[in-house]
Write an enzyme that holds these catalytic residues in place. Structure first.
Site, PDB file in Angstrom:
ATOM      1  N   ASP A 274       0.815  -1.218   0.000  1.00 61.59           N
ATOM      2  CA  ASP A 274       0.000   0.000   0.000  1.00 61.59           C
ATOM      3  C   ASP A 274       0.850   1.271   0.000  1.00 61.59           C
ATOM      4  O   ASP A 274       0.337   2.366   0.272  1.00 61.59           O
ATOM      5  CB  ASP A 274      -0.916   0.014   1.230  1.00 61.59           C
TER       6      ASP A 274
ATOM      7  N   HIS B 224      29.025   5.416  -8.485  1.00 63.16           N
ATOM      8  CA  HIS B 224      27.628   5.556  -8.056  1.00 63.16           C
ATOM      9  C   HIS B 224      27.356   4.764  -6.781  1.00 63.16           C
ATOM     10  O   HIS B 224      26.342   4.079  -6.652  1.00 63.16           O
ATOM     11  CB  HIS B 224      26.672   5.114  -9.176  1.00 63.16           C
TER      12      HIS B 224
ATOM     13  N   ASP C 198      28.773  13.058  -2.364  1.00 67.01           N
ATOM     14  CA  ASP C 198      28.111  13.739  -3.482  1.00 67.01           C
ATOM     15  C   ASP C 198      26.643  13.832  -3.085  1.00 67.01           C
ATOM     16  O   ASP C 198      25.904  12.842  -3.160  1.00 67.01           O
ATOM     17  CB  ASP C 198      28.305  12.908  -4.762  1.00 67.01           C
TER      18      ASP C 198
ATOM     19  N   ASP D  52      23.807  20.092  -6.758  1.00 65.43           N
ATOM     20  CA  ASP D  52      24.613  18.885  -7.020  1.00 65.43           C
ATOM     21  C   ASP D  52      26.038  19.198  -6.597  1.00 65.43           C
ATOM     22  O   ASP D  52      26.751  19.926  -7.292  1.00 65.43           O
ATOM     23  CB  ASP D  52      24.533  18.544  -8.515  1.00 65.43           C
TER      24      ASP D  52
ATOM     25  N   HIS E  99      34.970   9.648 -15.820  1.00 62.21           N
ATOM     26  CA  HIS E  99      33.717  10.330 -16.197  1.00 62.21           C
ATOM     27  C   HIS E  99      34.032  11.702 -16.782  1.00 62.21           C
ATOM     28  O   HIS E  99      35.178  12.121 -16.807  1.00 62.21           O
ATOM     29  CB  HIS E  99      32.771  10.440 -14.991  1.00 62.21           C
TER      30      HIS E  99
ATOM     31  N   HIS F 278      27.824  18.438 -16.368  1.00 60.23           N
ATOM     32  CA  HIS F 278      26.545  18.261 -17.077  1.00 60.23           C
ATOM     33  C   HIS F 278      25.698  19.479 -16.796  1.00 60.23           C
ATOM     34  O   HIS F 278      25.971  20.228 -15.836  1.00 60.23           O
ATOM     35  CB  HIS F 278      25.840  16.980 -16.588  1.00 60.23           C
TER      36      HIS F 278
ATOM     37  N   HIS G 248      20.761  15.867 -13.857  1.00 55.88           N
ATOM     38  CA  HIS G 248      21.394  15.839 -15.181  1.00 55.88           C
ATOM     39  C   HIS G 248      20.373  16.482 -16.103  1.00 55.88           C
ATOM     40  O   HIS G 248      19.475  15.822 -16.625  1.00 55.88           O
ATOM     41  CB  HIS G 248      21.727  14.402 -15.615  1.00 55.88           C
TER      42      HIS G 248
ATOM     43  N   GLU H 238      33.087  19.025 -12.116  1.00 52.88           N
ATOM     44  CA  GLU H 238      33.292  17.973 -11.129  1.00 52.88           C
ATOM     45  C   GLU H 238      34.382  16.959 -11.496  1.00 52.88           C
ATOM     46  O   GLU H 238      34.104  15.771 -11.660  1.00 52.88           O
ATOM     47  CB  GLU H 238      31.976  17.245 -10.867  1.00 52.88           C
TER      48      GLU H 238
ATOM     49  N   TYR I  30      40.282   8.565  -9.054  1.00 54.89           N
ATOM     50  CA  TYR I  30      39.852   7.387  -8.302  1.00 54.89           C
ATOM     51  C   TYR I  30      40.913   6.310  -8.504  1.00 54.89           C
ATOM     52  O   TYR I  30      41.042   5.767  -9.611  1.00 54.89           O
ATOM     53  CB  TYR I  30      38.481   6.912  -8.803  1.00 54.89           C
TER      54      TYR I  30
ATOM     55  N   ARG J 286      36.644  13.561  -5.456  1.00 60.38           N
ATOM     56  CA  ARG J 286      35.916  14.364  -6.448  1.00 60.38           C
ATOM     57  C   ARG J 286      35.567  15.686  -5.796  1.00 60.38           C
ATOM     58  O   ARG J 286      35.266  15.728  -4.595  1.00 60.38           O
ATOM     59  CB  ARG J 286      34.638  13.650  -6.921  1.00 60.38           C
TER      60      ARG J 286
ATOM     61  N   GLU K 153      33.059  18.948  -6.688  1.00 62.47           N
ATOM     62  CA  GLU K 153      32.007  19.360  -7.626  1.00 62.47           C
ATOM     63  C   GLU K 153      31.324  20.642  -7.166  1.00 62.47           C
ATOM     64  O   GLU K 153      30.940  20.757  -6.004  1.00 62.47           O
ATOM     65  CB  GLU K 153      30.944  18.246  -7.727  1.00 62.47           C
TER      66      GLU K 153
HETATM   67  N1  GLY Z   1      25.267  13.445  -8.488  1.00 64.46           N
HETATM   68  C1  GLY Z   1      25.375  13.041  -9.808  1.00 64.46           C
HETATM   69  C2  GLY Z   1      26.418  13.776 -10.519  1.00 64.46           C
HETATM   70  O1  GLY Z   1      27.267  14.366  -9.894  1.00 64.46           O
HETATM   71  O2  GLY Z   1      26.418  13.851 -11.702  1.00 64.46           O
HETATM   72 MN    MN Z   2      27.084  15.128  -7.969  1.00 61.94          MN
HETATM   73 MN    MN Z   3      27.040  16.176 -11.049  1.00 63.46          MN
END
Ligand code: GLY
Ligand code: MN
Ligand code: MN
Length: 467
Positions: free
Chosen positions: A38, A242, A259, A270, A349, A353, A360, A383, A387, A405, A407
């Site tokens: 539910d 991730h 993050d 973000d 990466h 973005h 995103h 960002e 790693y 990282r 960002e």
């Molecule tokens: N949190 C997702 C990114 O940094 O793109």
């Molecule tokens: Mn992020």
């Molecule tokens: Mn991001």
């Protein structure tokens, strides 16, 4: 701060202007999704639907009909229902939608099958995000088929279906002043959450307990929820891009990569910061961190009108590759290493973005086969990261298991880039200073981690007294 009804109306006008005459746009709301028996997942309105209406109920359909005399903006929504409202909360109903939102006409959702074919009749083009909701696709085709069945009585079914996304996403890509204001709220809440986490973290804490500090601060600052599942990775977990399990113990001597960003009235923050669990970076951690920071600061400088989208990424690649050679993580000539993408074993990466209603966010990155040029009002993330897997035999041992990282959320302006997330500490000195301030002064505790952190503060004192 809020998006006004005038701004929603203006957005609809802009879309209708781009659609041209004799066209119709149909946008369904998001649907509720079951989590288990539910229980539903918390409802989040579809970003396109929200962008044009600000109306946040499910089971709704927005229709835009440029040039229609009786009304160009039409909403179908749930009717008021006293019983359902006792169980599940307020519904606007068509009367409430007409009163509170900038729509011209509103009808019960139950009447859509009767009304929609008439609205489609005689239109040349239907703007619609085909393929994103198969159930809704068949509903749209059913309305068109009603008209096809009546051609001998004079009905004129539309002949063209056009993707709505392209047109709408170009509008969403350039943020208005008010939108930048909303995104500043999301960014400030996110930055404050990172500062709070730096103050609260200590060895022995679970990663999800640190995550709780973020959720606390997001909500305290007006964000109803995070904009995406927070990544809280201690030690080698920082190397999982991730990582969202967040269920391990934060260890003394490790870094933690977080993050996490808040969502403020649908606009995303973000933000990533990486900081030492015990308050002080080790030399090896500092070397990696300083390199990422150098690349990030240089990339932010490239966020300016006239530069193309990929310029910050190219800058990051150049600086990281040079730095990786210097630290002994890569060997060879910098230009060859860049050509061969040798950096990609440590940096897999891209540098950013678009950011907006979606974390995103929408908008093309290329025009034809060329990177698009940056324009005022675009918002993006910067960002870079490094790693270094614990299993990476080619890396000097001292760097293995370190993930960093950094960002920030950045607005393209006519002048210098505006960093929305500027309040989150970023230099080694600023992070250590904030963390030292929050270290407990007393060591009269049975909690091992408290003792550790107090020691850390002592170490810091010793360090500064050497100067
Ligand atoms: N949190 C997702 C990114 O940094 O793109
Ligand atoms: Mn992020
Ligand atoms: Mn991001």
């Amino acid at each position: 701060m809020k998006i006004t009804q005038q701004e929603y109306a203006k957005r609809c006008r802009n879309v209708m202007q781009s659609m041209g005459k004799n066209a119709i746009a149909i946008l369904p709301s998001a649907t509720e999704k079951a989590r288990n028996s539910d229980v539903d997942y918390s409802f989040r309105q579809d970003s396109n639907f929200h962008y044009l209406s600000g109306f946040d109920e499910p089971e709704s359909v927005l229709v835009l009909i440029p040039g229609r005399k009786q009304g160009k903006v039409v909403m179908f929504c749930r009717e008021r229902d006293p019983t359902m409202e006792i169980w599940y909360g307020y519904r606007s109903g068509p009367e409430g939608v007409l009163r509170d939102y900038s729509v011209d006409e509103a009808f019960p959702i139950g009447s859509i099958d009767d009304i929609l074919p008439d609205l489609l009749d005689g239109k040349d083009r239907v703007y619609y995000a085909m393929g994103s909701r198969p159930d809704f696709d068949s509903q749209v085709m059913a309305w068109v088929n009603v008209l096809r069945g009546k051609v001998r009585s004079g009905a004129q079914p539309p002949s063209q279906f056009v993707a709505l996304d392209q047109l709408l996403h170009e509008l969403r890509l350039i943020k208005s002043k008010t939108e930048i204001g909303m995104m500043q709220e999301a960014a400030t809440a996110s930055a404050e959450a990172h500062s709070r986490a730096m103050e609260k973290v200590k060895p022995g804490m679970m990663e999800y307990q640190l995550e709780a500090e973020y959720i606390h601060e997001f909500m305290r600052r007006g964000c109803r929820s995070p904009a995406y599942p927070s990544i809280v990775g201690g030690g080698k977990n920082a190397c999982i891009l991730h990582y969202v399990e967040n269920n391990q113990v934060l260890q003394d001597g490790d870094l933690v990569l977080v993050d996490a960003g808040g969502e403020y009235d649908h606009y995303a923050g973000d933000l990533t910061r990486t900081f030492p669990v015990n308050g002080v970076f080790s030399d090896a951690q500092k070397e990696i961190y300083e390199l990422v920071l150098k690349a990030q600061l240089a990339a932010i400088k490239e966020v300016k009108v006239g530069n193309h989208w990929n310029k910050p990424h190219e800058t990051v690649i150049r600086i990281l590759t040079k730095g990786l050679v210097k630290l002994g993580l890569l060997k060879g000539s910098v230009s060859t290493l860049i050509k061969e993408e040798a950096y990609s074993q440590y940096y897999m990466h891209r540098t950013g973005h678009w950011l907006g209603l979606d974390v995103h966010d929408v908008g093309d990155y290329k025009v034809g086969d060329k990177w698009r040029l940056l324009e005022p009002g675009m918002v993006l993330t910067v960002e870079p990261g490094l790693y270094i897997s614990v299993d990476c035999k080619s890396a000097p041992e001292k760097y293995r298991g370190i993930g960093v990282r950094i960002e920030d959320d950045v607005v393209v302006t006519k002048g210098e880039a505006l960093v929305l997330t500027r309040d989150a500490p970023k230099t080694v000195a600023d992070i250590e200073k904030l963390m030292a301030k929050s270290a407990p002064v007393s060591v009269q505790s049975n909690n091992k981690s408290t003792v550790k952190k107090a020691k850390t503060k002592k170490q810091l004192k010793k360090k500064s007294s050497l100067k």
